[in-house]
Design a protein around this motif. Structure first.
Motif, PDB file in Angstrom:
ATOM      1  N   GLU A   1       0.818  -1.218   0.000  1.00 23.10           N
ATOM      2  CA  GLU A   1       0.000   0.000   0.000  1.00 23.10           C
ATOM      3  C   GLU A   1       0.850   1.265   0.000  1.00 23.10           C
ATOM      4  O   GLU A   1       0.482   2.254  -0.635  1.00 23.10           O
ATOM      5  CB  GLU A   1      -0.920   0.006   1.233  1.00 23.10           C
ATOM      6  N   ILE A   2       1.970   1.257   0.725  1.00 19.93           N
ATOM      7  CA  ILE A   2       2.702   2.505   0.934  1.00 19.93           C
ATOM      8  C   ILE A   2       3.989   2.630   0.128  1.00 19.93           C
ATOM      9  O   ILE A   2       4.593   3.697   0.106  1.00 19.93           O
ATOM     10  CB  ILE A   2       3.032   2.709   2.430  1.00 19.93           C
ATOM     11  N   ALA A   3       4.413   1.556  -0.534  1.00 19.62           N
ATOM     12  CA  ALA A   3       5.717   1.573  -1.206  1.00 19.62           C
ATOM     13  C   ALA A   3       5.846   2.709  -2.214  1.00 19.62           C
ATOM     14  O   ALA A   3       6.926   3.281  -2.378  1.00 19.62           O
ATOM     15  CB  ALA A   3       5.976   0.232  -1.892  1.00 19.62           C
ATOM     16  N   GLY A   4       4.767   3.038  -2.891  1.00 12.49           N
ATOM     17  CA  GLY A   4       4.836   4.070  -3.911  1.00 12.49           C
ATOM     18  C   GLY A   4       4.404   5.443  -3.457  1.00 12.49           C
ATOM     19  O   GLY A   4       4.280   6.364  -4.276  1.00 12.49           O
ATOM     20  N   TRP A   5       4.188   5.627  -2.170  1.00 12.33           N
ATOM     21  CA  TRP A   5       3.692   6.910  -1.679  1.00 12.33           C
ATOM     22  C   TRP A   5       4.745   8.010  -1.759  1.00 12.33           C
ATOM     23  O   TRP A   5       5.933   7.778  -1.527  1.00 12.33           O
ATOM     24  CB  TRP A   5       3.249   6.786  -0.224  1.00 12.33           C
TER      25      TRP A   5
ATOM     26  N   GLU B   1       0.511  11.511  -0.526  1.00 15.67           N
ATOM     27  CA  GLU B   1      -0.170  10.359   0.060  1.00 15.67           C
ATOM     28  C   GLU B   1       0.097  10.243   1.563  1.00 15.67           C
ATOM     29  O   GLU B   1      -0.789   9.864   2.323  1.00 15.67           O
ATOM     30  CB  GLU B   1       0.234   9.064  -0.647  1.00 15.67           C
ATOM     31  N   TRP B   2       1.311  10.569   1.986  1.00 19.43           N
ATOM     32  CA  TRP B   2       1.605  10.496   3.419  1.00 19.43           C
ATOM     33  C   TRP B   2       0.780  11.502   4.219  1.00 19.43           C
ATOM     34  O   TRP B   2       0.521  11.304   5.403  1.00 19.43           O
ATOM     35  CB  TRP B   2       3.090  10.743   3.675  1.00 19.43           C
ATOM     36  N   LEU B   3       0.363  12.576   3.552  1.00 17.90           N
ATOM     37  CA  LEU B   3      -0.423  13.616   4.225  1.00 17.90           C
ATOM     38  C   LEU B   3      -1.829  13.739   3.625  1.00 17.90           C
ATOM     39  O   LEU B   3      -2.500  14.754   3.835  1.00 17.90           O
ATOM     40  CB  LEU B   3       0.297  14.960   4.127  1.00 17.90           C
TER      41      LEU B   3
END
Length: 344
Positions: A252-256, A260-262
């Motif tokens: 889910e987060i590998a490409g953030w 996306e983090w915020l």
């Protein structure tokens, strides 16, 4: 001579917006247990210090608020709180929609990318109606309210503590300002500028204390050690506002990236992870300290929204169910806490 203050009691309440309903309901249950055990004092009297971050600050200040007429009456009247715990519960269930006005979620989430999701005006009106001109020094017990100063980039904890010579320069603040500042969650509410009471020409730009202490239990412990250096034991009741049922996988987060983090539509993942990490660190430290009896009550937000601003009737009902489940699961622990509070 009076007996030394051997056991100091602390209540600490996490941030979490509308999810503050969960600790409010747990405290209502604890107050009823104390009454069944014969206590005739309000819950606030059971704690030497109450600390709160964000929504926890609202609860802490609500518990410590004296009746409005207290200043005009005798000293005994000043020990009567304006609210019992059920009054705090009602604040969330009856007025939550004023703090977080309902509109289409996507519209507000899009606005949140560019400016604060809420303007805070209704919240400020509500706080003014609740707290009036009461200040921290009017509080019925010692208080620690967390905020963060955006100018000095330092935590600024607002306090009510005994009048000792070394603390004579402590600044006082209106309770309504302390509550608003501690709950000024970035992207949700604008920051606030507040002045101490009486005004000294200084103004402070403050945001949510959860920036550095979503779980204020360790701060509360350190402060209580200063107030009661003679204490040999510390009973800490730490109440959370629930954790999401799942985290984030690598996939889910590998490409953030930054957005996306915020991303407000993902509930600000970076903010959530920082709060969770800080809370777990506090739990780890206090759970292993000699002389500290640390009771942490929190749980998974199963069946309800993890959003801090979902004040819909359906979500309030779901939050109530989570609280009742936690009360049942921690029944023996809550009973032991009540008995300990009655003894000290």
């Amino acid at each position: 001579m009076s007996e030394p203050h051997r056991v100091a009691t602390i209540l600490a309440i996490d941030g979490g917006g509308i999810r503050g309903l969960i600790p409010a309901l747990i405290l209502a249950d604890l107050e009823q247990r104390l009454k069944r055990l014969g206590s005739k004092k309000p819950l606030v009297s059971a704690f030497d210090l109450i600390a709160g971050s964000s929504t926890g600050a609202l609860i802490a200040l609500g518990l410590a608020l004296p009746k409005p007429q207290a200043k005009e009456k005798d000293a005994d009247a000043m020990r009567e709180p304006a609210f019992d715990t059920q009054g705090i519960v009602d604040l969330y269930e009856r007025h939550g929609h004023e703090i977080f006005p309902p509109t289409t979620g996507r519209i507000r989430s899009t606005r949140q990318i560019f400016k604060s999701k809420y303007d805070g005006l209704e919240f400020e009106r509500l706080l003014a109606g609740i707290f009036g001109e009461a200040t921290l020094r009017d509080g019925l017990t010692n208080l620690l309210i967390t905020t963060f100063d955006t100018v000095s980039l330092e935590p600024r904890c607002m306090k009510n503590r005994p009048s000792r010579s070394e603390w004579r320069d402590d600044m006082d603040f209106y309770m309504k300002d302390a509550a608003r500042a501690s709950a000024a969650a970035p992207t949700y509410f604008p920051p606030v500028e507040v002045s101490p009471v009486p005004a000294n020409g200084e103004r402070y730009c403050l945001v949510d204390g959860s920036i550095f202490a979503n779980n204020p239990s360790f701060l509360a412990y350190v402060e209580t050690r200063k107030i009661h250096p003679e204490a040999e034991e510390f009973l800490i009741v730490s109440l959370g506002t629930g954790e999401p049922p799942k985290g984030y996988t690598y996939g889910e987060i590998a490409g953030w990236g930054y957005f996306e983090w915020l991303n407000p539509m993902r509930r600000l993942p970076l903010w959530s992870m920082m709060a969770a990490g800080q809370g777990q660190s506090v739990n780890h430290m206090l759970g292993r300290m000699e002389g500290v009896h640390y009771s942490r009550i929190s749980g998974i937000l199963d069946g309800c929204s993890p959003d801090m601003d979902d004040a819909s009737p359906a979500n309030l009902a779901a939050l109530r169910e989570v609280a009742l489940h936690l009360i049942a699961r921690h029944d023996a622990e809550l009973e032991a806490i009540a008995k300990s509070l009655c003894r000290v």
